[in-house]
Design a protein around this motif. Structure first.
Motif, PDB file in Angstrom:
ATOM      1  N   CYS A 216       0.838  -1.194   0.000  1.00 53.62           N
ATOM      2  CA  CYS A 216       0.000   0.000   0.000  1.00 53.62           C
ATOM      3  C   CYS A 216       0.868   1.237   0.000  1.00 53.62           C
ATOM      4  O   CYS A 216       1.902   1.283   0.651  1.00 53.62           O
ATOM      5  CB  CYS A 216      -0.891  -0.030   1.231  1.00 53.62           C
ATOM      6  N   ARG A 217       0.437   2.227  -0.763  1.00 56.24           N
ATOM      7  CA  ARG A 217       1.198   3.466  -0.834  1.00 56.24           C
ATOM      8  C   ARG A 217       0.775   4.456   0.237  1.00 56.24           C
ATOM      9  O   ARG A 217       1.524   5.337   0.615  1.00 56.24           O
ATOM     10  CB  ARG A 217       0.985   4.125  -2.194  1.00 56.24           C
ATOM     11  N   ASP A 218      -0.447   4.345   0.684  1.00 55.53           N
ATOM     12  CA  ASP A 218      -0.933   5.297   1.694  1.00 55.53           C
ATOM     13  C   ASP A 218      -0.177   5.127   2.990  1.00 55.53           C
ATOM     14  O   ASP A 218       0.292   4.037   3.302  1.00 55.53           O
ATOM     15  CB  ASP A 218      -2.427   5.059   1.971  1.00 55.53           C
ATOM     16  N   MET A 219      -0.085   6.206   3.726  1.00 62.12           N
ATOM     17  CA  MET A 219       0.577   6.124   5.013  1.00 62.12           C
ATOM     18  C   MET A 219      -0.329   5.366   5.981  1.00 62.12           C
ATOM     19  O   MET A 219      -1.497   5.715   6.140  1.00 62.12           O
ATOM     20  CB  MET A 219       0.856   7.518   5.553  1.00 62.12           C
ATOM     21  N   PRO A 220       0.193   4.306   6.592  1.00 59.32           N
ATOM     22  CA  PRO A 220      -0.647   3.558   7.520  1.00 59.32           C
ATOM     23  C   PRO A 220      -0.966   4.386   8.763  1.00 59.32           C
ATOM     24  O   PRO A 220      -0.250   5.338   9.071  1.00 59.32           O
ATOM     25  CB  PRO A 220       0.224   2.355   7.895  1.00 59.32           C
ATOM     26  N   PRO A 221      -2.025   4.028   9.455  1.00 62.34           N
ATOM     27  CA  PRO A 221      -2.355   4.751  10.682  1.00 62.34           C
ATOM     28  C   PRO A 221      -1.370   4.439  11.802  1.00 62.34           C
ATOM     29  O   PRO A 221      -0.654   3.443  11.752  1.00 62.34           O
ATOM     30  CB  PRO A 221      -3.763   4.252  11.024  1.00 62.34           C
ATOM     31  N   THR A 222      -1.372   5.306  12.783  1.00 62.74           N
ATOM     32  CA  THR A 222      -0.438   5.179  13.892  1.00 62.74           C
ATOM     33  C   THR A 222      -1.097   4.397  15.016  1.00 62.74           C
ATOM     34  O   THR A 222      -2.231   4.690  15.381  1.00 62.74           O
ATOM     35  CB  THR A 222      -0.081   6.578  14.406  1.00 62.74           C
TER      36      THR A 222
ATOM     37  N   LYS B 183      -4.762   8.330  13.822  1.00 59.04           N
ATOM     38  CA  LYS B 183      -4.789   7.191  14.724  1.00 59.04           C
ATOM     39  C   LYS B 183      -5.473   5.984  14.099  1.00 59.04           C
ATOM     40  O   LYS B 183      -6.405   6.142  13.316  1.00 59.04           O
ATOM     41  CB  LYS B 183      -5.574   7.579  15.976  1.00 59.04           C
ATOM     42  N   LEU B 184      -5.025   4.821  14.462  1.00 56.96           N
ATOM     43  CA  LEU B 184      -5.741   3.610  14.083  1.00 56.96           C
ATOM     44  C   LEU B 184      -6.977   3.521  14.973  1.00 56.96           C
ATOM     45  O   LEU B 184      -6.864   3.471  16.195  1.00 56.96           O
ATOM     46  CB  LEU B 184      -4.853   2.390  14.304  1.00 56.96           C
ATOM     47  N   SER B 185      -8.146   3.529  14.337  1.00 63.00           N
ATOM     48  CA  SER B 185      -9.348   3.413  15.169  1.00 63.00           C
ATOM     49  C   SER B 185     -10.037   2.114  14.807  1.00 63.00           C
ATOM     50  O   SER B 185     -10.811   2.054  13.854  1.00 63.00           O
ATOM     51  CB  SER B 185     -10.267   4.603  14.945  1.00 63.00           C
ATOM     52  N   PRO B 186      -9.703   1.067  15.517  1.00 62.21           N
ATOM     53  CA  PRO B 186     -10.195  -0.247  15.128  1.00 62.21           C
ATOM     54  C   PRO B 186     -11.702  -0.376  15.285  1.00 62.21           C
ATOM     55  O   PRO B 186     -12.332   0.314  16.086  1.00 62.21           O
ATOM     56  CB  PRO B 186      -9.475  -1.198  16.077  1.00 62.21           C
ATOM     57  N   PHE B 187     -12.254  -1.276  14.484  1.00 69.69           N
ATOM     58  CA  PHE B 187     -13.678  -1.595  14.554  1.00 69.69           C
ATOM     59  C   PHE B 187     -13.888  -2.450  15.793  1.00 69.69           C
ATOM     60  O   PHE B 187     -13.399  -3.574  15.874  1.00 69.69           O
ATOM     61  CB  PHE B 187     -14.064  -2.352  13.292  1.00 69.69           C
ATOM     62  N   THR B 188     -14.551  -1.897  16.778  1.00 74.00           N
ATOM     63  CA  THR B 188     -14.705  -2.636  18.023  1.00 74.00           C
ATOM     64  C   THR B 188     -16.064  -2.366  18.644  1.00 74.00           C
ATOM     65  O   THR B 188     -16.643  -1.306  18.459  1.00 74.00           O
ATOM     66  CB  THR B 188     -13.592  -2.268  19.020  1.00 74.00           C
TER      67      THR B 188
END
Lengths: 351, 828
Positions: free
Chosen positions: B353-359, B817-822
């Motif tokens: 993936c080229r997009d910057m991954p979440p932190t 931020k990584l906002s996981p599905f929870t």
């Protein structure tokens, strides 16, 4: 009134102005309209409206959706907002709000009287009344038989009373007289409102006067248009024109003499503001209806009202824009429910 | 803890969910909360997505739930909290829930409707009896006896044609706020051909809201049928309840009795209905909470599924999601577990993936508040150095430098400790007060801040602004008095005495820890402290900033930008240390080398530092060390020479790289064309280039290389850094200013309140009585002004020093931020 509203305006009306500007930001955007037009059913429409500021306004409807339910709920929402503004307003803004409701009250009174004339039940007509123009004595309108009866018994305590000065007559209330009564009432209403804004001065006058002038002229044009081919005499016609517009006095005199649309158009040609509007009107097949052209112009003026601060015009403009939006949504909903998609795009966008 | 230093590795994964098991898989993922779904249908509007029907069904159910909940609330009952760990229901369970809900709602609606109808009926009866009853009241009875008396001669005398003209009655009830308007309208409309009497009755329960409401009963007597019609119309439009009203009193009384009997029967029926209603409500109360949770989960699952795209064969759904590399095995396991029933297992596979991954930075309850401070400035770029672990120490420390007082620090520490110890109590956890939650969220931060304040308080030797003499002072007044032979007359004359450290025995040596308590008695206490605190601020500031620049090294190393190490970090370090590091050196050198004996001729650092920039020297100012004339200009020249390196180095380097890449590509287009035409190879190639980020930057990046833009950025960076070095160093002087302000304020409070109170009463009893309010005032002001107000101000300044002075040296904070599905509800 003192000049320099910016010095003291916010102390009394700052909160409401902020609020109304926030509400204005919630009006449907072009993108929303594009999405609404794509809807297949009213349920889709509802889902889409949920993502806008309308929110869950249809959530409590258990029956299948109809256009009239959407319309009523939207009106209720506007009414709630308006009541909130009104309840939190101080003088002279509250008087301004009263003036705003007067036009709806006039419409309601006339509607009820027409209903009584056609022997319809009051309940049936009450549903059609605009909620902004509701007042307690309203339903008693049908006991009156003459305008002075109406005034003396029912309307004397309402804000409509002062507008009745010119309409006191002992004529019986038949359909034509009611229509004349409505126009006379409206004329004195709009003139009084105009005077109020003019006296208030400052930015409010600068914003509201052009809007009301346009409203007055629009009525003059519409009255003229509607009186072609009726038994209304030209002299009578002239007495119905509101005199606070740009057309006053020469334009109105000319308009009173007009006999068909072409002549009316010629009158409008003398005025830089109205010339382009009449040019945009098409003949039957192509082009737009005169009404729509006027609506577009109104929307434009109301949107511009938000460019100035510290005046009451924003409240008027917001209510009118919201009404236009409701007309648009209802139009789209009608087109969807009647499967008549060819004309679905002829709503009037609010830019 | 290792993951605190930089954000975790996050990869984009593609999930192939077999259609049959997709729901179970996603619901399992929701329970785990590992992945963040990417919307693959962004171009599709909300109502054209695949699972919109299911979402709508959930919404319908929620609507019914809302109705049930409102009914329960209206009955004054509360819904219990559902037990934890309810899974999302299976799709086939939805039908059952829907059926049961509908049945329940229907039942409730029926019972409710019955109850409403009964109540309305009862209300009507009560109003009717009240209307009839008003005839018995004394005021109206009088007027009514008048009525017939007056009217009977009137009626009888004309006789003949007016035989049927007699008094009629309309009686009813109206809401009180409409009564006045009704009366006036009646009067105007009927021109006074009536007599209306209004009377307030005792409050009745409103059938709809259940609240007590008063009504006005009225009795209108009129003449003539026309007017009667008018009156009826008017009463109609005011929504009055109009009841038949018989003229004979006897008949009325029997009617009244009948009514009362009816209402009694009705009340019994109503009681029965209400019992049934409460039974139904009890059922709702039991069933509703778990359903609500389940349906909310179900809706969330469908909304997540709506973000997936459908494979061409319609056999599986394809989802793209961000997931931490560490969680991949768990993810795989979960998917296999939940898709095993369907026979086909779900597949996870990583995609480039080229997009910057979440932190993603995992925190615990201790580190959360510190990470929060950093995140409030900006969430870090993916894999950027995370300042939070250093902030854990530096933040409370810088705060404490400004807040140094043993007493105040101790109070803060104890307050925080109490919160930490009570953190597991449910009452504390669930408190809703916003201000309290703010403090509670930062309890570990407060704990450390308090602890460090105690430490700096000991350094400053201040406890509620009073010095403590833990060790014996290093200064001896006795020695001074003996040596210089102060006579009594001399002592009486001189208000101030000075201790000379050069006299033998007066200065025995430095105080073991912190400031010598003897200074609190000295007149030049403040100027001594000012000099110390100012120098300390500069030293701390330069150290803090240098640390920030050094942290940048780890960023460059991690991202493989080795050139920046040489072309940016090195010049920056030289500039900072050459100018301000040298200042720190001067300060330390003077502290160590200049003794009390040579104090009179001690050189001024300030003059030296100014002269250093002017390349001059003043004859009156002795050099600090030999060779200073050479070292100083060299450092200035070196530092200034770094500016062009910093300004031009990176852009020129990138430009050269770009040109080289460009020309290399132009040389080998023949080899590439084949690869480009062949799709799998191309994808492989792109994958490869992605893997080796360190190498030639990606094609897209390269295409966008614009020299002027890079220059612009670098110029801004250079100017910001160079000017920033000066202004930021000055900015650290706020440490001095704030700690000074705190010390002075607490001293004022002590001197004006507590000491004044202590010196007030000569006698024992008076002092004891006076001290109670005095101490109360002292305590309140200490907490309100010194702890809360000063604490907030010091906190704010510490925050600024971290965000602006420290983090702008290395931290970009442009990530998300990584906002996981929870399914988990956010606790804090």
């Amino acid at each position: 009134m003192l000049e320099g509203a910016e010095l003291y305006f916010n102390a009394d009306h700052g909160y409401l102005e902020g609020l109304v500007r926030g509400c204005k930001a919630g009006l449907l955007t072009q993108q929303d309209y594009i999405n609404l037009v794509q809807c297949e059913t009213l349920e889709d429409l509802k889902i889409h409206l949920q993502t806008t500021d309308y929110g869950n306004f249809l959530a409590n409807q258990t029956n299948p959706l109809t256009v009239s339910i959407i319309d009523t709920e939207m009106r209720k929402k506007l009414c709630r907002e308006f009541e909130y503004f009104r309840n939190h307003s101080l003088e002279p803004l509250s008087t301004f709000f009263t003036y705003m409701t007067c036009s709806y009250m006039i419409d309601n009174v006339i509607l009820l009287m027409n209903g009584a004339l056609q022997k319809k039940s009051v309940k049936e007509i009450l549903v059609k009344c605009h909620p902004l123009g509701r007042f307690t004595e309203m339903e008693a309108v049908n006991i009156a038989e003459t305008p002075s009866d109406l005034f003396n018994a029912i309307l004397v305590e309402t804000p409509l009373a002062p507008f009745f000065q010119d309409c006191m007559s002992e004529n019986t209330l038949d359909e034509l007289n009611i229509e004349i009564l409505r126009n006379k009432l409206y004329k004195s209403y709009i003139e009084a409102f105009y005077k109020f804004c003019k006296n208030h001065g400052d930015v409010t006058a600068e914003i509201m006067c052009p809007i009301l002038e346009f409203e007055a002229d629009r009525r003059a044009f519409i009255i003229t248009l509607n009186s072609f081919g009726t038994e209304l005499s030209k002299e009578d016609r002239e007495t119905l024109y509101p005199t606070c517009g740009k057309l006053y006095p020469e334009g109105l005199r000319l308009l009173a003499q007009a006999e068909d649309f072409e002549q009316m158009k010629r009158v409008a040609d003398h005025y830089g503001v109205y010339k382009p509007l009449f040019e945009a009107v098409g003949d039957g097949s192509g082009g737009k209806a005169l009404e729509d052209v006027f609506y577009e112009r109104e929307v434009q003026m109301n949107v511009l009202a938000f460019n100035r601060q510290f005046h009451y015009g924003v409240f008027y403009a917001y209510t009118k824009l919201k009404e236009q939006e409701m007309r648009n949504v209802v139009w789209i909903a009608e087109c969807i429910s009647q499967r008549h998609r060819t004309k679905i795009n002829s709503y009037i966008p609010i830019l | 803890m290792g993951s605190m230093f930089r954000s975790e590795e996050v990869v984009l994964v593609q999930l192939f969910l077999p259609t049959a098991a997709a729901y179970a898989c996603v619901s399992q993922l929701g329970e785990l909360g590992l992945v963040e779904f990417r919307d693959l249908n962004a171009s599709v509007s909300a109502f054209q997505r695949r699972f919109v029907v299911d979402v709508r069904r959930c919404e319908e159910l929620e609507k019914t739930f809302a109705f049930l909940q409102a009914e329960v609330r209206r009955a004054g009952l509360t819904l219990p909290l559902p037990e934890a760990g309810l899974p999302a229901p299976l799709p086939r369970d939805l039908l059952r829930i829907q059926e049961e809900t509908d049945r329940l709602a229907q039942e409730l609606r029926d019972v409710r409707g019955n109850q409403q109808a009964l109540r309305a009926q009862l209300h009507q009866l009560q109003l009717h009896s009240a209307v009839l009853g008003q005839g018995h009241g004394p005021p109206l009875a009088a007027s009514r006896t008048d009525g017939p008396l007056e009217s009977s001669p009137l009626l009888q005398s004309p006789g003949g044609p007016h035989q049927d003209l007699r008094v009629n009655f309309v009686a009813g009830a109206v809401e009180p706020h409409k009564a006045a308007a009704l009366e006036r309208l009646l009067w105007r409309a009927c021109r006074g051909f009536l007599i209306a009497s209004f009377r307030e009755m005792e409050p009745l329960e409103d059938p709809v809201t259940g609240e007590p409401a008063t009504w006005m009963t009225f009795l209108i007597s009129y003449w003539g049928e026309q007017i009667g019609q008018k009156i009826r119309k008017i009463t109609d439009c005011f929504h009055c309840h109009v009841f038949p009203f018989v003229e004979q009193e006897e008949a009325r009384r029997t009617a009244l009795q009948q009514l009362q009997q009816q209402s009694q029967e009705l009340q019994e029926v109503l009681g029965e209905t209400e019992r049934f209603l409460s039974q139904v409500l009890g059922r709702v109360q039991r069933l509703l909470p778990p359903w609500q949770v389940q349906i909310r989960k179900m809706k969330a699952v469908y909304l997540a599924l709506n973000q997936c795209s459908v494979s061409t064969t319609h056999k599986c759904l394809i989802a793209e999601a961000w997931c931490a590399t560490r969680d991949l095995p768990t993810l795989q396991q979960a998917l296999q577990g939940s898709s095993s029933e369907a026979g086909v297992s779900a597949v996870v596979h990583r995609i480039p993936c080229r997009d910057m991954p979440p932190t993603l930075i995992r925190t615990n309850r201790f580190t959360a508040s510190f990470q929060g401070i950093v995140d409030a400035y900006g969430v870090g770029r993916y894999q950027e150095v995370n300042p939070a672990p250093y902030t854990i120490i530096t933040f409370p420390f810088l705060f404490a430098v400004m807040f140094g007082d043993v007493g105040h620090g101790l109070l803060m520490f104890l307050f925080a400790l109490a919160m930490v110890l009570a953190e597991n109590r449910p009452a504390v956890k669930t408190a809703q007060n916003e201000i309290w939650r703010t403090f509670f969220g930062g309890r570990y931060l407060l704990l450390l801040m308090g602890l460090f304040s105690v430490y700096t308080g000991f350094i400053y030797n201040e406890c509620f602004s009073c010095a403590t003499a833990v060790f014996p002072s290093g200064w001896s007044v006795a020695a001074m008095a003996n040596q210089s032979g102060w006579s009594d007359a001399f002592l009486a004359q001189q208000p101030l005495l000075s201790l000379d450290p050069n006299v033998a025995g007066v200065f025995l040596g430095p105080y073991p820890f912190g400031i010598d308590p003897v200074w609190s008695l000295a007149v030049n206490h403040l100027s001594f402290l000012n000099s110390f605190k100012m120098k300390m601020s500069v030293i701390l500031g330069v150290t803090h900033m240098t640390f920030g620049v050094v942290l940048g090294v780890f960023n460059h190393m991690h991202f493989g930008q080795w050139h920046r190490l040489l072309l940016e970090t090195l010049p920056e370090l030289v500039f900072l240390l050459g100018l301000f590091g040298y200042l720190v050196f001067l300060v330390a050198y003077k502290w160590l080398r200049v003794t009390a004996a040579s104090a009179a001729s001690a050189p001024s650092i300030l003059i030296h530092f100014i002269n250093m920039f002017l390349f001059s020297s003043s004859p009156t100012n002795r050099p600090l060390f030999s060779g200073q004339e050479v070292v100083q200009p060299t450092l200035v020249v070196l530092a200034l020479a770094m500016v062009p390196v910093l300004l031009l180095g990176t852009p020129l380097f990138l430009h050269r790289e770009h040109r080289r890449c460009h020309s290399r590509r132009r040389q080998q287009p023949d080899e590439d064309t084949a690869g480009l035409l062949d799709p799998p190879d191309a994808s492989l190639a792109s994958q490869g280039s992605d893997e080796e980020k360190a190498g030639c930057p990606g094609d897209q990046e390269e295409a966008e290389f614009v020299l002027s833009e890079v220059f612009m950025h670098q110029a801004i960076h250079t100017i910001e850094f160079c000017l920033g070095c000066i202004s930021n160093t000055a900015s650290y002087l706020r440490l001095w200013a704030l700690s000074l302000a705190h010390a002075q304020l607490s001293q004022v409070l002590w001197a004006m309140v507590m000491r004044a109170g202590l010196s007030l009463g000569g006698e024992m009893g008076v002092a004891a009585v006076v001290l109670v309010p005095v101490f109360a005032a002292f305590a309140v002001m200490t907490v309100a002004i010194l702890l809360v107000m000063e604490g907030l101000s010091a906190f704010l300044h510490a925050l600024r020093l971290h965000w602006v002075e420290f983090q702008n040296k290395f931290y970009s904070g442009t990530g998300y931020k990584l906002s996981p599905f929870t399914f988990a509800v956010e606790d804090e």
